[in-house]
Design a protein around this motif. Structure first.
Motif, PDB file in Angstrom:
ATOM      1  N   ASP A 192      39.333 -43.555   4.102  1.00 51.92           N
ATOM      2  CA  ASP A 192      37.947 -44.076   4.978  1.00 51.92           C
ATOM      3  C   ASP A 192      37.324 -44.929   4.496  1.00 51.92           C
ATOM      4  N   ARG A 193      37.825 -46.274   4.227  1.00 51.12           N
ATOM      5  CA  ARG A 193      37.244 -47.221   3.638  1.00 51.12           C
ATOM      6  C   ARG A 193      36.196 -48.158   4.710  1.00 51.12           C
ATOM      7  N   ARG A 194      35.512 -48.724   4.271  1.00 50.73           N
ATOM      8  CA  ARG A 194      34.462 -49.184   5.079  1.00 50.73           C
ATOM      9  C   ARG A 194      35.084 -50.447   5.899  1.00 50.73           C
ATOM     10  N   GLU A 195      35.844 -51.179   4.983  1.00 49.95           N
ATOM     11  CA  GLU A 195      36.644 -52.589   5.500  1.00 49.95           C
ATOM     12  C   GLU A 195      37.428 -51.953   6.477  1.00 49.95           C
ATOM     13  N   GLY A 196      37.231 -52.564   7.911  1.00 48.45           N
ATOM     14  CA  GLY A 196      38.188 -52.334   9.007  1.00 48.45           C
ATOM     15  C   GLY A 196      38.087 -50.810   9.493  1.00 48.45           C
ATOM     16  N   TYR A 197      36.852 -50.209   9.249  1.00 52.45           N
ATOM     17  CA  TYR A 197      36.676 -48.877   9.782  1.00 52.45           C
ATOM     18  C   TYR A 197      37.208 -48.507  11.212  1.00 52.45           C
ATOM     19  N   PHE A 198      36.390 -49.540  11.969  1.00 48.27           N
ATOM     20  CA  PHE A 198      36.477 -49.368  13.574  1.00 48.27           C
ATOM     21  C   PHE A 198      37.599 -50.276  14.030  1.00 48.27           C
ATOM     22  N   GLU A 199      38.235 -50.985  13.365  1.00 45.14           N
ATOM     23  CA  GLU A 199      39.452 -51.885  13.860  1.00 45.14           C
ATOM     24  C   GLU A 199      40.506 -51.118  14.657  1.00 45.14           C
ATOM     25  N   VAL A 200      40.882 -51.675  15.831  1.00 45.92           N
ATOM     26  CA  VAL A 200      41.989 -51.266  16.601  1.00 45.92           C
ATOM     27  C   VAL A 200      42.942 -52.326  16.867  1.00 45.92           C
ATOM     28  N   PRO A 201      43.847 -52.614  16.182  1.00 40.39           N
ATOM     29  CA  PRO A 201      44.799 -53.666  16.519  1.00 40.39           C
ATOM     30  C   PRO A 201      45.387 -53.674  18.126  1.00 40.39           C
ATOM     31  N   THR A 202      45.551 -54.510  18.713  1.00 43.53           N
ATOM     32  CA  THR A 202      46.145 -54.650  19.994  1.00 43.53           C
ATOM     33  C   THR A 202      47.565 -55.441  19.999  1.00 43.53           C
ATOM     34  N   MET A 203      48.137 -55.234  20.902  1.00 42.82           N
ATOM     35  CA  MET A 203      49.567 -55.462  21.191  1.00 42.82           C
ATOM     36  C   MET A 203      49.751 -57.227  21.140  1.00 42.82           C
ATOM     37  N   PHE A 204      48.838 -57.787  21.555  1.00 39.22           N
ATOM     38  CA  PHE A 204      49.037 -59.143  21.786  1.00 39.22           C
ATOM     39  C   PHE A 204      47.630 -59.898  20.931  1.00 39.22           C
ATOM     40  N   ARG A 205      46.961 -59.163  20.277  1.00 37.14           N
ATOM     41  CA  ARG A 205      46.092 -59.897  19.195  1.00 37.14           C
ATOM     42  C   ARG A 205      44.732 -60.793  19.970  1.00 37.14           C
ATOM     43  N   ILE A 206      44.745 -60.411  21.010  1.00 33.26           N
ATOM     44  CA  ILE A 206      43.731 -61.254  21.962  1.00 33.26           C
ATOM     45  C   ILE A 206      42.299 -61.093  21.616  1.00 33.26           C
ATOM     46  N   SER A 207      41.420 -61.980  21.399  1.00 35.12           N
ATOM     47  CA  SER A 207      40.145 -61.948  20.945  1.00 35.12           C
ATOM     48  C   SER A 207      39.325 -61.663  22.171  1.00 35.12           C
TER      49      SER A 207
END
Length: 399
Positions: A164-179
């Protein structure tokens, strides 16, 4: 559950290779024998609570409810990961961040279990559990994931734990990495595809292998079937860890299609161990943990395991979050399982020590106690991971 090792391995290596090797082995043991059973137990409790309370006599209705809860919340958190990260920051209010981030994990974890449960029961209801049908759906789903280079998403503890590190805690990578800030509609489609298509295919693969074990592994002896899965699972898990150096040396030497094929075969081998461990732990809990008080058994495993995982700073391990691409990392990192716990702990302590030493040298230099030619390694931290230190000459310039 899943995670990426890109940029992590090198940052975790300290000055002693032996020390790093010992921590690596301890992390593997900790992941396999402690964190993974807690994650499985949480999932079992949450899943069975839904079985008991939500249309227990109508599995079709029950699956619709779970699918509705699970997929809608997963899509919501995936779409809004950017705003959540921006507005919920530990530097603004530490206690608020801690409470809301753990609430986020609790809701996300409950939704993950429901999305899997809904898809699993849906397939049970509408395709049945005959061996031919189960095998066909499993192979088709695995083939589609392979063609999409998304087979690594079938990984789970003990081969993927998340602290449970603070860095990237809420990050959810998507298939095509679209912003989401640039191409809104493409980002929505990317999130939808990641949650609904990739996520569902992963469930179908898990469900198929699990059902085949139910059919062929001591089908008339539930106890022997559970113990058999557990034993076979841990043999495969530790065999996978043991062969990792060999596989790493192999993937470095090959490229292109053969590299991808090697990685996928290794992932499937590790998955066979994973699903057996999960099935063994799950069914043994059904047999031996408060068998005469099932509802209490479900609630205890749901609540206690989540709280314990929060306490040891590993509650994010219960999540099925994001899409990861097969063999996307450089070199051998594509077969380096993200089982970092003790290594992250000692790496953080080492980084703090180096920063304290740097601060002391900088202060000493300002009062004229150190030479202007002092050289000291400054740890570079990116995404919470210490990279290879760089050299700063004349520390007074770094103040």
């Amino acid at each position: 559950m899943r995670g990426s090792t890109a940029g992590i391995t090198d940052g975790l290596r300290g000055t002693s290779k032996a020390h790093y090797a010992v921590l690596t082995v301890l992390d593997m043991i900790l992941s396999a024998l402690f964190i993974s059973p807690l994650v499985v137990t949480y999932w079992r409790g949450t899943w069975c609570i839904m079985d008991y309370y939500v249309y227990p006599d109508r599995p079709d209705y029950s699956s619709y409810v779970s699918l509705g809860i699970g997929l809608s919340v997963l899509l919501f958190f995936t779409l809004l990961q950017g705003p959540i990260t921006e507005n919920l920051h530990p530097d603004k209010h530490r206690l608020t961040y801690y409470l809301l981030s753990r609430l986020y994990t609790a809701i996300f974890g409950f939704s993950c279990v429901n999305s899997w449960r809904g898809a699993w029961i849906f397939l049970d209801v509408f395709t049945g559990d005959s061996p031919d049908t189960v095998l066909a759906t499993t192979l088709t789903s695995a083939l589609l994931l392979g063609c999409l280079r998304s087979l690594r998403n079938i990984s789970a503890p003990p081969f993927a734990i998340v602290t449970d590190r603070r860095e990237g805690y809420f990050e959810v990578p998507t298939m095509f990495r679209i912003s989401g800030s640039r191409d809104t509609w493409l980002y929505i489609l990317d999130c939808f595809f990641s949650v609904f298509i990739i996520g569902t295919l992963v469930v179908f693969v898990w469900r198929g292998v699990w059902c085949l074990l139910d059919i062929y592994l001591f089908p008339d002896r539930e106890d022997l079937s559970a113990w058999g899965s557990l034993a076979m699972g841990y043999i495969l898990v530790f065999s996978t860890f043991a062969t990792q150096p060999l596989v790493k040396s192999l993937v470095i030497r090959v490229s292109g299609f053969w590299r991808l094929l090697t990685v996928d075969i290794y992932l499937i081998f590790s998955f066979c161990g994973t699903v057996n461990v999960w099935r063994g732990v799950w069914n043994l809990l059904n047999l031996y943990f408060l068998p005469d008080r099932k509802v209490m058994s479900y609630w205890v495993t749901h609540v206690a395991c989540f709280l314990l995982l929060v306490f040891i700073n590993s509650s994010n391990s219960i999540l099925v979050r994001g899409v990861y691409i097969d063999a996307e990392e450089d070199g051998a990192q594509c077969v380096d399982f993200p089982c970092y716990y003790l290594r992250l702990f000692f790496q953080a302590r080492r980084r703090k020590k180096l920063l304290r030493q740097l601060k002391k040298r900088q202060i000493a230099n300002l009062v004229g106690k150190k030479s202007e030619t002092d050289v000291f390694p400054v740890p570079v931290v990116q995404d919470g991971i210490e990279k290879t230190p760089i050299q700063v000459v004349d520390p007074s310039q770094a103040v």
